[in-house]
Design an enzyme around this catalytic site. Structure first.
Site, mmCIF file in Angstrom:
data_model
loop_
_atom_site.group_PDB
_atom_site.id
_atom_site.type_symbol
_atom_site.label_atom_id
_atom_site.label_comp_id
_atom_site.label_asym_id
_atom_site.label_seq_id
_atom_site.Cartn_x
_atom_site.Cartn_y
_atom_site.Cartn_z
ATOM 1 N N LYS A 13 0.835 -1.173 0.104
ATOM 2 C CA LYS A 13 -0.055 0.065 0.221
ATOM 3 C C LYS A 13 0.854 1.101 -0.108
ATOM 4 C CE LYS A 13 -2.017 -1.060 3.696
ATOM 5 N NZ LYS A 13 -1.592 -2.404 4.030
ATOM 6 N N ARG A 88 -9.696 1.407 9.178
ATOM 7 C CA ARG A 88 -9.594 -0.051 9.251
ATOM 8 C C ARG A 88 -10.596 -0.959 10.037
ATOM 9 N NH1 ARG A 88 -3.162 -0.573 10.519
ATOM 10 N NH2 ARG A 88 -2.252 0.625 8.778
ATOM 11 N N ARG A 133 12.343 -2.156 11.656
ATOM 12 C CA ARG A 133 11.189 -2.026 12.554
ATOM 13 C C ARG A 133 11.049 -2.823 13.471
ATOM 14 N NH1 ARG A 133 6.316 -0.220 8.737
ATOM 15 N NH2 ARG A 133 5.116 -0.947 10.363
#
Length: 188
Positions: A13, A88, A133
């Site tokens: 995305k 979401r 991350r």
């Protein structure tokens, strides 16, 4: 154009959103980027968001909704925007509807990227190696896929029923996926 881009974590995305926002000459509004910036700056929002993100959970709606409403009211989002990472949940869909109605800016379309789960896990583990991350461990990644299926996937039916959903195969290179999106949204 006013668009949403959706898909499970790792579907691409973010990569596609940047290119699509440029194509529609609109603001790219990524809730994930805003959360990560707050985490890096160690703001109160960032500290709250980090707890949820590290566990693979969604940041609470009240925080996210307020942030999105503020961002959509800014001048660069007036004529065109691409929302990436919001809504979401079904509650967030209702809130987004309220925000857009108040701004007088209807949604034009929803692009949903589809990718098989094992590819998603592979992509996110690779991203973890590259970016470091902390929220990209295999257990957290698999949990995030479950959360997506339970909480976000139902939104696709809502947008399909409204005639706004365009599903695009997210497998392949970013250029291949971008070409599929362009073909699916000829007016963008």
């Amino acid at each position: 154009m006013r668009l949403l881009i959706m898909g499970p974590p790792g579907a691409g995305k973010g990569t596609q959103a940047v290119a699509l926002a440029e194509r529609i000459k609109g603001a790219h509004i990524s809730t994930g980027d805003i959360f990560r910036a707050n985490v890096a700056q160690e703001t109160e929002l960032g500290k709250t968001a980090k707890r949820y993100m590290d566990a693979g959970e969604y940041v609470p709606d009240e925080v996210t909704n307020a942030m999105v409403a503020d961002r959509l009211s800014q001048d660069d989002a007036r004529d065109a925007f691409l929302l990436d990472g919001y809504p979401r949940t079904l509650d967030q869909v209702a809130k987004l509807d309220e925000i857009l109605e108040k701004l007088g800016t209807p949604l034009d379309g929803v692009v949903a990227l589809t990718v098989v789960e094992e590819e998603l896990v592979k992509r996110l583990l690779e991203r973890a190696k590259v970016s470091g991350r902390s929220d990209d461990t295999e257990d957290v990644i698999r949990h995030r896929q479950e959360v997506y299926r339970a909480e976000t996937e139902p939104l696709l039916a809502v947008y399909r029923d409204r005639g706004l959903l365009v599903e695009v195969d997210g497998m392949g290179t970013p250029d291949e996926v971008g070409q599929r999106i362009a073909a699916a949204l000829p007016s963008a």
